[in-house]
Design an enzyme around this catalytic site. Structure first.
Site, PDB file in Angstrom:
ATOM      1  N   TRP B 326       4.117  18.131  22.032  1.00 41.35           N
ATOM      2  CA  TRP B 326       4.430  18.305  20.606  1.00 41.35           C
ATOM      3  C   TRP B 326       4.356  19.791  20.230  1.00 41.35           C
ATOM      4  O   TRP B 326       5.124  20.270  19.391  1.00 41.35           O
ATOM      5  CB  TRP B 326       3.425  17.505  19.775  1.00 41.35           C
ATOM      6  CG  TRP B 326       3.563  17.712  18.284  1.00 41.35           C
ATOM      7  CD1 TRP B 326       4.390  17.022  17.440  1.00 41.35           C
ATOM      8  CD2 TRP B 326       2.870  18.660  17.474  1.00 41.35           C
ATOM      9  NE1 TRP B 326       4.251  17.493  16.157  1.00 41.35           N
ATOM     10  CE2 TRP B 326       3.323  18.500  16.140  1.00 41.35           C
ATOM     11  CE3 TRP B 326       1.911  19.630  17.729  1.00 41.35           C
ATOM     12  CZ2 TRP B 326       2.850  19.270  15.089  1.00 41.35           C
ATOM     13  CZ3 TRP B 326       1.436  20.399  16.675  1.00 41.35           C
ATOM     14  CH2 TRP B 326       1.903  20.218  15.376  1.00 41.35           C
ATOM     15  N   HIS B 327       3.426  20.509  20.865  1.00 44.28           N
ATOM     16  CA  HIS B 327       3.250  21.918  20.520  1.00 44.28           C
ATOM     17  C   HIS B 327       4.410  22.789  20.990  1.00 44.28           C
ATOM     18  O   HIS B 327       4.653  23.852  20.410  1.00 44.28           O
ATOM     19  CB  HIS B 327       1.937  22.459  21.115  1.00 44.28           C
ATOM     20  CG  HIS B 327       0.728  22.003  20.348  1.00 44.28           C
ATOM     21  ND1 HIS B 327       0.125  20.796  20.577  1.00 44.28           N
ATOM     22  CD2 HIS B 327       0.032  22.599  19.358  1.00 44.28           C
ATOM     23  CE1 HIS B 327      -0.899  20.661  19.744  1.00 44.28           C
ATOM     24  NE2 HIS B 327      -0.982  21.742  18.993  1.00 44.28           N
ATOM     25  N   GLY B 328       5.075  22.392  22.041  1.00 40.92           N
ATOM     26  CA  GLY B 328       6.178  23.220  22.501  1.00 40.92           C
ATOM     27  C   GLY B 328       6.775  22.698  23.785  1.00 40.92           C
ATOM     28  O   GLY B 328       6.143  21.957  24.533  1.00 40.92           O
ATOM     29  N   PHE B 492       5.299  26.006  16.282  1.00 38.26           N
ATOM     30  CA  PHE B 492       5.220  24.609  16.708  1.00 38.26           C
ATOM     31  C   PHE B 492       5.871  23.713  15.671  1.00 38.26           C
ATOM     32  O   PHE B 492       6.506  22.827  15.836  1.00 38.26           O
ATOM     33  CB  PHE B 492       3.763  24.182  16.903  1.00 38.26           C
ATOM     34  CG  PHE B 492       3.001  25.135  17.782  1.00 38.26           C
ATOM     35  CD1 PHE B 492       3.601  25.705  18.894  1.00 38.26           C
ATOM     36  CD2 PHE B 492       1.705  25.498  17.480  1.00 38.26           C
ATOM     37  CE1 PHE B 492       2.914  26.602  19.696  1.00 38.26           C
ATOM     38  CE2 PHE B 492       1.000  26.380  18.283  1.00 38.26           C
ATOM     39  CZ  PHE B 492       1.606  26.934  19.382  1.00 38.26           C
TER      40      PHE B 492
END
Lengths: 352, 492
Positions: B326-328, B492
């Site tokens: 989800w962060h990257g 993000f």
């Protein structure tokens, strides 16, 4: 209503006094109090003045400095001494962001085996014509024969009146006639604010200035607000070659006219190079710099073009010779190269 | 638009507040509409073209939500609408955030040469997508009662949280927008919010931006191929650990403070995470709204702990890996998530092996707590290396440096070239480290200030003046610098 007003005043005072206390506890730069103390043609600090210096908003490279008896940053007091070497330049010579042992005067003195005292006569933001005045002073008052000058790339340009760096002799922009632009006395408000750590933080560390802040704020209105560091950001911009040739000729001529009569020994020039371009492998050609070197050599000065020193260094090492990406002054390593070259030149037998 | 800049503090915010409260006196709906519009302007300032994407996403999800609301609970038709909505949301996210990542890995694996071109990552896409997925799922479950399009649009785009959270739940926000009282100016809330905003600004402008050069000095060269020495690697890792905390918690404080100015309460996102004595405690204190979201909508959806311990551990690992992703879109985020998944499995495994009674007894021991805190911090710092590094090779170099498998040179070359000193970096780390683990944090300070300024008019004017001066001073500091740094979580 009265209670609200009192609360507002109290809030304001808490902020001001709290800020003052906080910045007094932090190593914020303190006032330098420069003036024409030892000579009417160049600025120095008061004799034995002590102050703190730090770089930027986050107070990097903190140093506690002390001026010597003639008002320059040096651990050594200057007394008349024929053996002494006068080391003249701007903030590159002063090296206020470096530890004392790393500054150019100390490194040069060590390179000379401690046999000859080196009197640092560096003052920030000065110009080539300023250096001539310091040569005169060193000759007349300290009986000095040998001089080492560290020439920063903007020194010639800064000798023109109105450059913002002239505090005594300068050349008129149009006629190139010699003029004297002395710095005006500080206003009463400035004298008072010098004693406030909060004000010092705002004006010395943040360099808060209406025009600059307005420009920075304007940039924030652009969606691309983040800015990567630019390899050339701290380097002085270079004027067009045609325009600067005339300036070089006029300024160098005036410098030689005023300085040469006072040089009874050697005049060694360490001419700084475009270190940024060398490090990043960028093409750089500076005809005005070459012209300056040529004129000085013709006048009998020993000119050390540091371009080759820097180039040789970067061919063998990845270590930077700059203080940092945020400060293009020479660091310990860079000054070591310069001290080595100057010492070698000083140790050569005199040719004149 | 950044919260730390002149356009936001001196122009956008005063106008947004003035319009909100002036319209609020006349008609609350118009004030909500104004705030919705202001939020779109806030987003559009940075990415004007992609505002259309945001508006489209909001409109689409609201429409799906209306369809879901008309279906009976858990019906087949509702399920189809839900699948359509979630698939479209994830598809959008997949294209804008993960397309390049998937295609480049596919090319690498199969030797193909696919190219999707350069896809710009819309700021905040992860936040507004997840927020809306939660809305659809809850509508399907029959937990959503209000379908006011302006309130919904405002809930998704609400500018304090839009680009970097906290991750909001419609149940926390839409009832607040339905209350007429939020549209009337409240001096206590306004002053309290301003004070909290000032605390967040301090965290970002001074603490996070002050320590960031020490992190960059190690991580950037490591990514470019240099091997950092032991001291440089540790200083870089510790500096980033603190930078990330003060950057993100500073942003969250600012978002919470701004919301209070509008009489809207946002959930806390941090609770002194670096005081945690276990990884599970860390995740209860770090980015709390995302942790709650992942637990409610992923971990529980996967079965949680209802199907035995093996399945529970697998669910934990899956949740954390997806949380990392989800962060990257990069393998270092996947590995960061996987590492935290492994940490959590070990943590739960240890607790299961010890048993509740022994765990409680150990928890009472000071020595155990110090050891547990040290191990937790070590694990967290090591994992942040993966999180910060732009490349896996860079992360490996940093970890090698931290393990002492690096050059031992004097001067330390990476710090030298950045013009930084080890002792100055250690002072920064020591000072910020102490602030990060202090028992009192900005949440508690903020709540105390709110209580005080609501109850006492004198305190309100006194603290309000202090906060205004502090905000203006920090704005001056930020403006006087040569560059303005964005918030880390904007990526993000």
């Amino acid at each position: 209503m009265l209670r609200k007003s009192l609360s507002v005043v109290l809030g304001l005072l808490t902020f001001l006094f709290g800020g003052e206390l906080l910045f007094r506890a932090l190593p914020v730069s303190t006032a330098t109090s420069t003036d024409y103390y030892v000579d009417r043609n160049f600025l120095t600090y008061p004799s034995n003045h002590r102050w703190i210096t730090a770089t930027g908003w986050d107070l990097r490279n903190v140093q506690h400095l002390r001026a010597n008896n003639i008002g320059f940053v040096s651990p050594r007091d200057a007394v008349p001494d024929r053996r002494a070497v006068a080391l003249i330049g701007d903030s590159y010579v002063e090296g206020s962001m470096l530890d004392a042992r790393d500054r150019l005067d100390q490194q040069l003195e060590r390179r000379l085996g401690g046999m000859r005292p080196v009197y640092a006569m560096g003052s920030p933001g000065t110009s080539l014509l300023d250096y001539a005045e310091r040569i005169r002073f060193a000759d007349e008052r300290l009986d000095i024969r040998d001089f080492v000058l560290l020439i920063e790339r903007a020194d010639v340009r800064q000798s023109v009146c109105g450059s913002g760096m002239t505090e005594a002799p300068c050349l008129d922009q149009q006629t190139f006639a010699l003029r004297f632009e002395r710095r005006a006395e500080a206003s009463q408000a400035k004298k008072i604010l010098r004693h406030s750590a909060l004000a010092q933080y705002v004006f010395s560390q943040l360099k808060a200035d209406g025009g600059r802040l307005a420009e920075q704020a304007r940039l924030q209105f652009s969606p691309a607000t983040t800015k990567k560091s630019d390899p050339g950001a701290n380097q002085p911009s270079r004027p067009a070659a045609g325009a600067c040739m005339k300036t070089v000729d006029a300024v160098t001529g005036m410098f030689l006219e005023r300085a040469v009569p006072h040089v009874r020994g050697r005049m060694i020039l360490l001419v700084d190079a475009d270190r940024n371009a060398i490090r990043h492998g960028l093409a750089h050609d500076d005809p005005c710099r070459q012209r300056f070197i040529e004129l000085m050599r013709n006048a009998g000065a020993i000119v050390i073009d540091t371009d080759s020193l820097i180039r040789t260094h970067y061919a063998a090492s990845a270590l930077s010779v700059d203080v940092g990406p945020y400060d293009a002054h020479l660091n310990r390593l860079g000054l070591q190269l310069f001290a080595q070259a100057a010492a070698a030149a000083l140790q050569q037998p005199a040719s004149r | 638009m950044l919260f730390t800049t002149v356009p936001f503090i001196l122009l956008f915010l005063p106008l947004a507040l003035a319009g909100f409260f002036l319209l609020g006196r006349w008609r609350p709906g118009a004030a909500a509409g104004w705030l919705f519009f202001a939020s779109l302007v806030f987003y559009g300032f940075w990415m004007p073209k992609l505002t259309i994407l945001l508006v489209g996403s909001v409109a689409f999800n609201f429409m799906i939500g209306l369809q879901l609301a008309q279906c009976s609970r858990a019906s087949r038709e509702g399920r189809n609408w839900l699948i359509l909505g979630v698939t479209a949301d994830l598809g959008l996210l997949a294209y804008f955030k993960y397309a390049n990542f998937f295609v480049s890995n596919f090319d690498l694996l199969f030797g193909t040469r696919w190219d999707v071109g350069f896809v710009i990552l819309p700021i905040g896409i992860s936040f507004f997508t997840f927020t809306q997925i939660a809305f659809l799922v809850d509508t399907y479950r029959g937990k959503v009662n209000e379908f006011n399009p302006v309130h919904y649009g405002l809930f998704v785009t609400y500018f304090p949280h839009l680009v970097a959270g906290p991750v909001l739940h419609h149940a926390q926000m839409m009832p607040q927008f339905a209350q007429p009282s939020i549209y009337r100016f409240d001096g206590g809330n306004f002053t309290g919010g301003l004070c909290i905003f000032a605390i967040g600004l301090l965290k970002k402008v001074v603490f996070a931006d002050g320590i960031s050069p020490y992190a960059d000095a190690a991580f950037n060269p490591a990514d470019a191929g240099s091997l950092p020495g032991f001291e440089e690697a540790w200083l870089g890792a510790l500096a980033y650990t603190l930078q990330l905390y003060f950057d993100f918690s500073g942003y969250s404080d600012m978002a919470i403070g701004l919301s209070w100015m509008f009489n809207v309460r946002l959930p806390f996102n941090f609770d002194s995470p670096y005081r945690a004595a276990s990884i599970s405690e860390f995740w209860r204190r770090w980015h709390m709204t995302l942790s709650t979201f992942l637990r409610d909508y992923l971990y529980f959806a996967l079965g949680g702990n209802r199907h035995g311990s093996v399945r529970r551990y697998a669910n934990l690992a899956t949740t954390m890996v997806l949380g990392g992703l989800w962060h990257g879109a990069s393998w270092s985020f996947v590995l960061w998530g996987a590492l935290h998944g492994a940490y959590l499995m070990i943590n739960h495994g240890f607790r299961a092996a010890c048993g509740a009674v022994r765990c409680q007894r150990l928890g009472g021991s000071r020595v155990f707590r110090i050891a547990a805190w040290s191990i937790t911090m070590l694990a967290v710092v090591v994992a942040w290396v993966l999180f910060r590094s732009e490349t896996l090779a860079g992360a490996v170099r940093m970890l090698r440096g931290m393990a002492g498998i690096g050059p031992t040179q004097s001067p330390l070359p990476l710090l030298w070239n950045a013009g930084l000193h080890l002792h100055a970096g250690l002072i920064w780390c020591g000072t910020l480290g102490v602030i990060a683990v202090l028992p009192i944090n900005s949440n508690r300070i903020g709540l105390r200030v709110l209580d005080r300024v609501r109850a006492d008019v004198g305190a309100r004017w006194y603290l309000g003046t202090l906060a205004v001066c502090s905000v203006l001073f920090l704005l001056l500091v930020n403006t006087a610098r040569s560059s303005v740094s964005a918030f880390i979580y904007f990526n993000f």
